[in-house]
Design an enzyme around this catalytic site. Structure first.
Site, short mmCIF file in Angstrom:
data_model
loop_
_atom_site.label_atom_id
_atom_site.label_comp_id
_atom_site.label_asym_id
_atom_site.label_seq_id
_atom_site.Cartn_x
_atom_site.Cartn_y
_atom_site.Cartn_z
N HIS A 167 3.12 -12.46 -5.99
CA HIS A 167 1.97 -12.90 -5.04
C HIS A 167 1.54 -14.28 -5.14
O HIS A 167 0.24 -14.50 -5.11
CB HIS A 167 0.69 -11.86 -5.37
CG HIS A 167 0.09 -11.44 -4.25
ND1 HIS A 167 -0.75 -12.39 -3.45
CD2 HIS A 167 0.10 -10.13 -3.59
CE1 HIS A 167 -1.23 -11.47 -2.47
NE2 HIS A 167 -0.79 -10.41 -2.54
N ARG A 223 0.90 -1.30 -0.04
CA ARG A 223 -0.13 -0.01 0.02
C ARG A 223 1.06 1.13 -0.02
O ARG A 223 1.79 1.36 0.57
CB ARG A 223 -0.87 0.00 1.41
CG ARG A 223 -1.93 -1.16 1.20
CD ARG A 223 -2.85 -1.17 2.46
NE ARG A 223 -3.93 -2.06 2.23
CZ ARG A 223 -3.68 -3.42 2.46
NH1 ARG A 223 -2.37 -4.11 2.65
NH2 ARG A 223 -4.53 -4.28 2.26
N GLU A 225 5.69 -12.29 0.64
CA GLU A 225 5.87 -11.47 -0.44
C GLU A 225 7.37 -10.41 -0.25
O GLU A 225 7.36 -9.90 0.84
CB GLU A 225 4.90 -10.54 -0.88
CG GLU A 225 3.75 -11.09 -1.14
CD GLU A 225 2.66 -10.09 -0.79
OE1 GLU A 225 2.23 -9.06 -1.46
OE2 GLU A 225 1.88 -10.66 0.25
N HIS A 282 -0.78 -2.43 -4.42
CA HIS A 282 -0.16 -3.36 -5.60
C HIS A 282 -0.30 -2.50 -7.09
O HIS A 282 -0.69 -3.36 -7.92
CB HIS A 282 -0.95 -4.76 -5.73
CG HIS A 282 -0.78 -5.64 -4.49
ND1 HIS A 282 0.56 -5.65 -3.61
CD2 HIS A 282 -1.69 -6.42 -3.71
CE1 HIS A 282 0.20 -6.58 -2.58
NE2 HIS A 282 -0.74 -6.97 -2.69
#
Ligand code: BGC
Length: 348
Positions: free
Chosen positions: A176, A77, A314, A102
């Site tokens: 992801h 974010r 991630e 993203h």
């Protein structure tokens, strides 16, 4: 090796590439650079696909929570989709309440990439290319991106990312994949054991934006330094877990930014014996425990995906770094090449 997977609404073809090496089988889509399937053996040599995904391109387009996709320009974010760079303010595409997540509404996960297969010695792989033009999703500069997926002769899946720009910009690329080492659709990952080499994490506000603090994990549910069952502390009632509905945080890796990939996390499924070791040059790792999977999606094996049926690991720079000068910088300038590498190694 390449087959037609489907077509987008405008007729664009989406290919699926199949690779196999060192005991690992990988299927990658030109849409989003998506890892649609990754199969590895268990302790008895039985293969299973350990990634969540779909059978049809329509499902990826309509409702994928980034299953297996390449993420850009900015992983995680950016608060209110806003940042200032060299005195200029930018407003990004906002797609997660008031925040940008993203890369915005049309991130790299929704692009059709140009794909070129290669063989290098005993390794095989794919080069994936995409250009993101100046102003796309609000980001400054035209960004040229090259991602290389290599399946090594050891069966490791290695990702090398490269990006250049013609204007100062910010960039934070990741992938992801949703992992379930028992096999996709087999139920919860709460019995998986996870180790993360991080003494600190970045706490967030209720909208999952980092507060800027780098808090100690010691004495909290966020301590994975010794390795533990994910379910052990997932209901510990810590305010941070209430905000995220579980784990959805950035761990500050003890090694920091490194020139070469270093081992930072290990995931193990005791029932199948499968293990995944992650090595990276990145300073952060987002561990997301699949909190927002709500039973509304049905995946490749025909099973619905419920909360905690997979997890993401991630590798990244920290969320909202453009608004936190104390975090490692995500700024990329003309003449520089952004390079980052993550390696996924499988075993039993
Ligand atoms: C984020 C989650 C988000 C998910 C999207 C993760 O990387 O940390 O907050 O819901 O991606 O499916």
């Amino acid at each position: 090796m390449k087959t037609l997977f489907g077509r987008l609404a405008d007729g664009t073809e989406v290919d699926r590439w199949s690779l196999e090496n060192g005991g690992t089988r990988l299927k990658v889509l030109s849409y989003g650079g998506i890892v649609q399937s990754l199969e590895v053996p268990d302790r008895d040599g039985r293969y299973a696909n350990v990634c969540l995904g779909f059978d049809r391109v329509e499902d990826y387009v309509a409702s994928s929570p980034y299953f297996g996709a390449l993420i850009g320009r900015y992983g995680n974010r950016i608060a209110e989709g806003r940042f200032t760079l060299d005195g200029k303010s930018y407003q990004l595409s906002v797609n997660d309440g008031v925040n940008s997540l993203h890369g915005g509404t049309q991130g790299f996960d929704k692009r059709v990439w140009d794909v070129e297969p290669f063989t290098k010695g005993s390794d095989v792989g794919l080069h994936l290319y995409c250009t993101s033009v100046d102003g796309e999703m609000g980001y400054p500069g035209t960004l040229e991106v090259k991602v290389t997926y290599t399946l090594t002769h050891h069966g490791d899946w290695r990702i090398d990312y490269e990006a250049t720009t013609d204007q100062a910009t910010v960039v934070n690329l990741t992938n992801h994949v949703y992992w379930n080492l028992g096999g996709e659709g087999t139920g919860t990952i709460e019995d998986h054991e996870l180790h993360i080499a991080a003494s600190r994490y970045t706490p967030t506000d209720s909208g999952l934006i980092p507060t800027g603090e780098q808090a100690k994990v010691a004495g909290t549910p966020f301590d994975f330094r010794e390795g533990k069952r994910i379910g052990r502390d997932i209901r510990a009632g810590h305010e941070q877990q209430v905000f995220a509905k579980g784990y959805d945080h950035n761990w500050v890796l003890d090694k920091g930014v490194t020139a070469e990939p270093e081992h930072v996390a290990t995931l193990r499924d005791p029932s199948s014996g499968r293990t995944l070791r992650i090595s990276t040059v990145e300073p952060g790792l987002q561990f997301y425990s699949g909190n927002f999977l709500d039973g509304s999606l049905t995946g490749t094996g025909g099973h619905t995906y419920r909360q905690g049926d997979a997890l993401c690991l991630e590798t990244q720079h920290f969320p909202d770094s453009p608004n936190h000068p104390s975090f490692p910088s995500t700024v990329l300038r003309p003449g520089q090449t952004h390079r980052t590498t993550t390696i996924h190694s499988f075993g039993v």
